[in-house]
Each structure stands twice: as C-alpha cells, then as structure tokens.
Scaffold this motif. Structure first.
Motif, PDB file in Angstrom:
ATOM      1  N   PHE A 131      17.134   7.299   0.480  1.00  0.00           N
ATOM      2  CA  PHE A 131      16.281   5.662   0.268  1.00  0.00           C
ATOM      3  C   PHE A 131      15.202   6.367   1.200  1.00  0.00           C
ATOM      4  O   PHE A 131      14.198   6.514   1.049  1.00  0.00           O
ATOM      5  CB  PHE A 131      16.904   5.001  -0.631  1.00  0.00           C
ATOM      6  N   LEU A 132      15.715   6.239   2.811  1.00  0.00           N
ATOM      7  CA  LEU A 132      14.994   6.102   3.889  1.00  0.00           C
ATOM      8  C   LEU A 132      14.182   7.604   3.592  1.00  0.00           C
ATOM      9  O   LEU A 132      13.032   7.839   4.709  1.00  0.00           O
ATOM     10  CB  LEU A 132      16.154   6.077   4.505  1.00  0.00           C
ATOM     11  N   THR A 133      14.798   8.369   3.658  1.00  0.00           N
ATOM     12  CA  THR A 133      14.432   9.836   3.702  1.00  0.00           C
ATOM     13  C   THR A 133      12.859  10.036   2.339  1.00  0.00           C
ATOM     14  O   THR A 133      12.060  10.919   2.385  1.00  0.00           O
ATOM     15  CB  THR A 133      14.779  11.060   3.305  1.00  0.00           C
ATOM     16  N   LEU A 134      13.227   9.933   1.731  1.00  0.00           N
ATOM     17  CA  LEU A 134      11.862   9.279   0.040  1.00  0.00           C
ATOM     18  C   LEU A 134      11.156   9.068   0.937  1.00  0.00           C
ATOM     19  O   LEU A 134       9.706   9.651   0.598  1.00  0.00           O
ATOM     20  CB  LEU A 134      13.191   8.816  -1.149  1.00  0.00           C
ATOM     21  N   VAL A 135      11.262   7.353   1.038  1.00  0.00           N
ATOM     22  CA  VAL A 135      10.280   6.524   2.357  1.00  0.00           C
ATOM     23  C   VAL A 135       9.225   7.056   2.884  1.00  0.00           C
ATOM     24  O   VAL A 135       7.945   7.793   2.828  1.00  0.00           O
ATOM     25  CB  VAL A 135      10.728   5.449   2.218  1.00  0.00           C
ATOM     26  N   MET A 136      10.457   8.477   3.831  1.00  0.00           N
ATOM     27  CA  MET A 136       9.651   8.800   5.569  1.00  0.00           C
ATOM     28  C   MET A 136       8.981  10.286   4.175  1.00  0.00           C
ATOM     29  O   MET A 136       7.700  10.103   4.879  1.00  0.00           O
ATOM     30  CB  MET A 136      10.386   9.685   6.063  1.00  0.00           C
ATOM     31  N   VAL A 137       9.567  11.332   3.375  1.00  0.00           N
ATOM     32  CA  VAL A 137       8.290  12.278   2.619  1.00  0.00           C
ATOM     33  C   VAL A 137       6.905  11.608   1.847  1.00  0.00           C
ATOM     34  O   VAL A 137       5.838  11.726   2.328  1.00  0.00           O
ATOM     35  CB  VAL A 137       9.665  12.669   1.412  1.00  0.00           C
ATOM     36  N   LEU A 138       6.897  10.192   1.487  1.00  0.00           N
ATOM     37  CA  LEU A 138       5.672   9.445   0.498  1.00  0.00           C
ATOM     38  C   LEU A 138       4.643   9.313   1.970  1.00  0.00           C
ATOM     39  O   LEU A 138       3.766   9.264   1.886  1.00  0.00           O
ATOM     40  CB  LEU A 138       6.240   7.815  -0.071  1.00  0.00           C
ATOM     41  N   LEU A 139       5.439   8.401   2.860  1.00  0.00           N
ATOM     42  CA  LEU A 139       4.934   7.819   4.048  1.00  0.00           C
ATOM     43  C   LEU A 139       3.558   8.789   4.739  1.00  0.00           C
ATOM     44  O   LEU A 139       2.356   8.711   5.239  1.00  0.00           O
ATOM     45  CB  LEU A 139       4.877   7.065   4.930  1.00  0.00           C
ATOM     46  N   LEU A 140       4.855   9.845   5.013  1.00  0.00           N
ATOM     47  CA  LEU A 140       4.006  10.591   5.752  1.00  0.00           C
ATOM     48  C   LEU A 140       3.301  11.938   5.530  1.00  0.00           C
ATOM     49  O   LEU A 140       1.864  12.587   6.117  1.00  0.00           O
ATOM     50  CB  LEU A 140       5.452  11.589   6.785  1.00  0.00           C
ATOM     51  N   ALA A 141       3.743  12.163   4.083  1.00  0.00           N
ATOM     52  CA  ALA A 141       2.270  13.601   2.834  1.00  0.00           C
ATOM     53  C   ALA A 141       1.285  12.106   3.070  1.00  0.00           C
ATOM     54  O   ALA A 141       0.226  12.793   2.847  1.00  0.00           O
ATOM     55  CB  ALA A 141       3.246  13.386   1.540  1.00  0.00           C
ATOM     56  N   PHE A 142       1.287  11.656   2.848  1.00  0.00           N
ATOM     57  CA  PHE A 142       0.215   9.974   2.206  1.00  0.00           C
ATOM     58  C   PHE A 142      -0.581  10.426   3.787  1.00  0.00           C
ATOM     59  O   PHE A 142      -2.212  10.519   4.015  1.00  0.00           O
ATOM     60  CB  PHE A 142       0.328   8.705   2.080  1.00  0.00           C
ATOM     61  N   ALA A 143      -0.110  10.556   4.887  1.00  0.00           N
ATOM     62  CA  ALA A 143      -0.746  10.244   6.283  1.00  0.00           C
ATOM     63  C   ALA A 143      -1.283  11.643   6.359  1.00  0.00           C
ATOM     64  O   ALA A 143      -2.929  11.061   6.765  1.00  0.00           O
ATOM     65  CB  ALA A 143       0.706   9.792   7.192  1.00  0.00           C
ATOM     66  N   GLU A 144      -0.538  12.035   6.027  1.00  0.00           N
ATOM     67  CA  GLU A 144      -1.853  14.065   6.361  1.00  0.00           C
ATOM     68  C   GLU A 144      -2.506  13.763   5.635  1.00  0.00           C
ATOM     69  O   GLU A 144      -3.203  14.856   5.670  1.00  0.00           O
ATOM     70  CB  GLU A 144      -0.638  15.090   6.580  1.00  0.00           C
ATOM     71  N   LEU A 145      -2.666  13.733   3.893  1.00  0.00           N
ATOM     72  CA  LEU A 145      -2.789  13.613   3.490  1.00  0.00           C
ATOM     73  C   LEU A 145      -4.394  12.919   3.029  1.00  0.00           C
ATOM     74  O   LEU A 145      -5.581  13.860   2.831  1.00  0.00           O
ATOM     75  CB  LEU A 145      -2.075  13.967   1.596  1.00  0.00           C
ATOM     76  N   LYS A 146      -4.319  11.806   3.144  1.00  0.00           N
ATOM     77  CA  LYS A 146      -5.230  11.127   3.157  1.00  0.00           C
ATOM     78  C   LYS A 146      -5.821   9.643   4.374  1.00  0.00           C
ATOM     79  O   LYS A 146      -6.886   9.016   4.578  1.00  0.00           O
ATOM     80  CB  LYS A 146      -5.228   9.733   2.196  1.00  0.00           C
ATOM     81  N   LEU A 147      -5.438  10.031   5.438  1.00  0.00           N
ATOM     82  CA  LEU A 147      -5.403   9.279   6.752  1.00  0.00           C
ATOM     83  C   LEU A 147      -5.970   9.972   7.539  1.00  0.00           C
ATOM     84  O   LEU A 147      -6.450   9.790   8.769  1.00  0.00           O
ATOM     85  CB  LEU A 147      -4.044   8.464   7.127  1.00  0.00           C
ATOM     86  N   TYR A 148      -5.168  11.733   7.692  1.00  0.00           N
ATOM     87  CA  TYR A 148      -5.466  11.974   8.624  1.00  0.00           C
ATOM     88  C   TYR A 148      -7.561  12.106   9.527  1.00  0.00           C
ATOM     89  O   TYR A 148      -8.361  12.150   8.215  1.00  0.00           O
ATOM     90  CB  TYR A 148      -5.113  13.783   9.002  1.00  0.00           C
ATOM     91  N   VAL A 149      -6.928  11.938  10.733  1.00  0.00           N
ATOM     92  CA  VAL A 149      -8.270  12.237  11.586  1.00  0.00           C
ATOM     93  C   VAL A 149      -8.179  13.104  12.568  1.00  0.00           C
ATOM     94  O   VAL A 149      -7.204  12.998  13.058  1.00  0.00           O
ATOM     95  CB  VAL A 149      -9.285  10.734  11.703  1.00  0.00           C
ATOM     96  N   GLN A 150      -9.345  13.698  13.124  1.00  0.00           N
ATOM     97  CA  GLN A 150      -9.254  14.388  14.673  1.00  0.00           C
ATOM     98  C   GLN A 150      -8.610  13.211  15.426  1.00  0.00           C
ATOM     99  O   GLN A 150      -9.564  12.037  15.711  1.00  0.00           O
ATOM    100  CB  GLN A 150     -10.590  15.008  14.731  1.00  0.00           C
ATOM    101  N   VAL A 151      -8.630  13.858  17.400  1.00  0.00           N
ATOM    102  CA  VAL A 151      -7.631  13.404  17.922  1.00  0.00           C
ATOM    103  C   VAL A 151     -10.053  13.254  18.850  1.00  0.00           C
ATOM    104  O   VAL A 151     -10.277  13.534  18.977  1.00  0.00           O
ATOM    105  CB  VAL A 151      -6.853  14.389  19.193  1.00  0.00           C
ATOM    106  N   VAL A 152      -9.705  11.741  18.748  1.00  0.00           N
ATOM    107  CA  VAL A 152     -10.575  11.101  19.322  1.00  0.00           C
ATOM    108  C   VAL A 152     -10.880   9.979  20.810  1.00  0.00           C
ATOM    109  O   VAL A 152      -9.603   9.847  20.396  1.00  0.00           O
ATOM    110  CB  VAL A 152     -11.921  10.378  18.369  1.00  0.00           C
ATOM    111  N   PRO A 153     -11.340   9.935  21.867  1.00  0.00           N
ATOM    112  CA  PRO A 153     -10.901   9.055  22.352  1.00  0.00           C
ATOM    113  C   PRO A 153     -10.918   7.530  22.283  1.00  0.00           C
ATOM    114  O   PRO A 153     -11.655   7.367  21.103  1.00  0.00           O
ATOM    115  CB  PRO A 153     -11.987   8.728  23.521  1.00  0.00           C
ATOM    116  N   LEU A 154     -10.009   6.704  22.695  1.00  0.00           N
ATOM    117  CA  LEU A 154     -10.160   5.241  22.262  1.00  0.00           C
ATOM    118  C   LEU A 154     -11.310   4.558  22.168  1.00  0.00           C
ATOM    119  O   LEU A 154     -11.844   3.926  23.632  1.00  0.00           O
ATOM    120  CB  LEU A 154      -8.873   4.804  23.598  1.00  0.00           C
ATOM    121  N   MET A 155     -11.617   3.612  21.179  1.00  0.00           N
ATOM    122  CA  MET A 155     -13.103   2.747  21.589  1.00  0.00           C
ATOM    123  C   MET A 155     -12.405   1.600  22.600  1.00  0.00           C
ATOM    124  O   MET A 155     -11.634   1.157  23.366  1.00  0.00           O
ATOM    125  CB  MET A 155     -13.543   2.497  19.608  1.00  0.00           C
TER     126      MET A 155
END
Length: 324
Positions: A142-166
C-alpha cells in the motif's frame, strides 16, 4: 542538475512500481497452507502380549509439516520488494537533492517540490518502521502504491521548471516553517497506510468477508496496525503544531497579522483540529478504536485538501504552488 533530478524522479517511480509488484506477488502467495511431509510407516513393536504373535502396532507420530513452496517464494518476493524500495528511496533522495542544487535553495519553493519532498519523508519513515518491525512488511504494497500515484501525479500535473525563490519566501522562517510542515506531512502520509489497513483487517477479524475486507486476510494483526497508527500520529502531531505556530509568527512578520483565515491557514487549522480529535478519541476508553482511526483517515483527507484543493481551487496569500 535539473534534468538529472527529472530523470531520477522517473527512475524512482519505476523502482517503486517494481517494488509494488513484488509486494503484490508476496501478498498473492503469502499465507500458503502448510502441507504434511511424508508420514513415517507404522511400526510393529514386540511387547510379549497383545495381538497374535505377541506384537502390538504402535501409532505413528504425527507427520511434521513443511511450508508450501509458494510461501518460500512469497518471502523471497517480499525481501526483494524491500530492497527495491530502498533503491527507490535512494533515487528519490537524489532527485530532491539535485533539484535543490539546481535551484540553489531548499527544494520546497512550489507544489511539485513540496510533494517530491513529502513523499520521500514518507518512504524514509516507512523504511525505518520496516527495519524496526519486519513483520509489517506487507504494508509495503500500500505504501509503494501511494508513492507511485503521488509521484506520477506530481510529475505529470505539478511539474514546473526550476525558478528562484520568490521574494515573499526569502526568509529564515521559510526553512523553519516549511521543513516542519513537510516532515509532519510525510509522517501523516505514512500514518494513513496502517490506519486504512487496520480498518480493513479489523473488519475481517470481525467476520466481514466482502470486498475490501477479504483483501485484509494477509495483513498483520489489527492490534499491531492500530498501535503503529497511533505511534506515527502521536509523533507527527507536535511537529505539525509547531509548524502551524511558526507559520503564524512568520505571517505576523511578513503581513502584519498572525492569522487571517486565508484558505491555507483555514485548512491547516481544520487538519489540526481533526488530528487533535483523533488523539483525544484514541485516549478515551469509551471511544472504539475503529471510530478513532476513521478520524485519523479524515485528518489525512483534510491534509490532501490543504495540499491540492486549496492550491487548485482557491487563491490567497499562500498561492506559491506554481499551478494557478
């Protein structure tokens, strides 16, 4: 370094996926019935009395049992899954570190980086639990399932290029507040896994055989899962409390008020109240353990709302996620 971080995230997702499959194999093959070894022949013993010829037939000793071959394979699959999870966590850590090096700051400046770090905390905490209590290894599915889902979502939907801290985040409170929020969130992330597993397992132990309770027959005993749930939440809650207080102090310095019922602040308060309610219910003898555990699950849902829902659907002073 940014490109290397992206590649390491991809490899980490694949490694968590392989670990999840290995855990699934262990789950499928585990708890195999033991089969009897070849029974020894019955012996005729001369006793000077008894049946004709002065012999008696002595009962054979019960045949020893040996584990079914599939049980050994399940144990091997579980060990492989654990080591692959270690590899995945190492790749995951590499992704976080290289992201920080590329950004020349702590890698917590947006929602993608936040999820990346929180999930690593959860994975690292899981490995620590597994090292202390190897009998809980099947929770790794169950832990690895959560890891796969959250990391895949982060990479597909949340990814942004590296930018300086606002500029609004350029404060020493950034490290104090965000680091403690991330750490507590990672422990809460791990804590919801045995919480859900406990609810399933306790239902199965009470005689429920419908889905999803039938999935729980190969989980560890409900009592151990419930104790782990409480331990993780009792450890994370004071850290989360400190993080909320640190955020209020930072808000006073940055915006001239400690609390303004901003959407992020509101949902952080809701999460705090729910988790406090869980710990209070857990300490109250008259409250059943499964009721208290449901409160812990609701607490994690409020954390998800604070992380995803607020950033996607609301706008406030905490709109730093990089997704709006």
């Amino acid at each position: 370094m940014s490109a290397l971080s992206d590649q390491l995230v991809t490899f980490a997702i694949l490694a968590y996926l392989v670990a999840m499959i290995s855990h699934a194999v262990e789950y499928a093959l585990g708890n195999a019935r033991k089969v009897p070894a070849a029974a020894p022949a019955r012996e005729l013993v001369g006793a000077g009395a008894g049946g004709p010829g002065g012999t008696v037939e002595e009962p054979a000793t019960p045949a020893p049992t040996r584990p079914h071959r599939s049980a050994a394979r399940a144990a091997l699959a579980g060990r492989i899954a654990a080591w692959i999870t270690v590899l995945a966590a190492a790749l995951h850590l590499g992704a976080v570190v290289t992201r920080g090096i590329a950004a020349e700051r702590m890698p917590w400046g947006n929602m993608y980086e936040f999820v990346l770090t929180v999930t690593w905390i959860g994975a690292a905490a899981w490995l620590a639990v597994l090292w202390k209590q190897p009998s809980l290894r099947r929770l790794g599915l169950f832990l690895t399932l959560v890891m796969v889902l959250l990391l895949a979502f982060a990479e597909l939907k949340l990814y942004v290029q590296v930018v300086p801290l606002m500029p609004a985040l350029q404060s020493y409170w950034f490290i104090i507040h965000v680091s403690t929020i991330i750490f507590a969130s990672g422990i809460f992330l791990l804590g919801v896994v045995p919480a859900v597993a406990y609810l399933m397992r306790s239902g199965w132990e009470q005689g429920k055989r419908s889905f999803p309770y039938t999935l729980a027959r190969r989980l560890p005993a409900a009592a151990g899962l419930e104790r782990l749930t409480f331990t993780l939440h009792a450890f994370a809650f004071p850290i989360f409390t400190f993080a909320v207080i640190a955020g209020a102090i930072w808000a006073e310095a940055a915006w001239g008020r400690a609390w303004g019922w901003d959407p992020k602040e509101t949902w952080a308060f809701i999460s705090w109240v729910v988790y406090a309610g869980y710990l209070h219910a857990r300490a109250t003898p008259s409250v059943r353990r499964n009721v208290a555990t449901w409160i812990a699950v609701v607490g994690f849902l409020t954390m998800l709302m604070n992380l995803f829902g607020v950033n996607f659907f609301f706008t406030g002073l905490h709109s730093y996620a990089g997704v709006n």
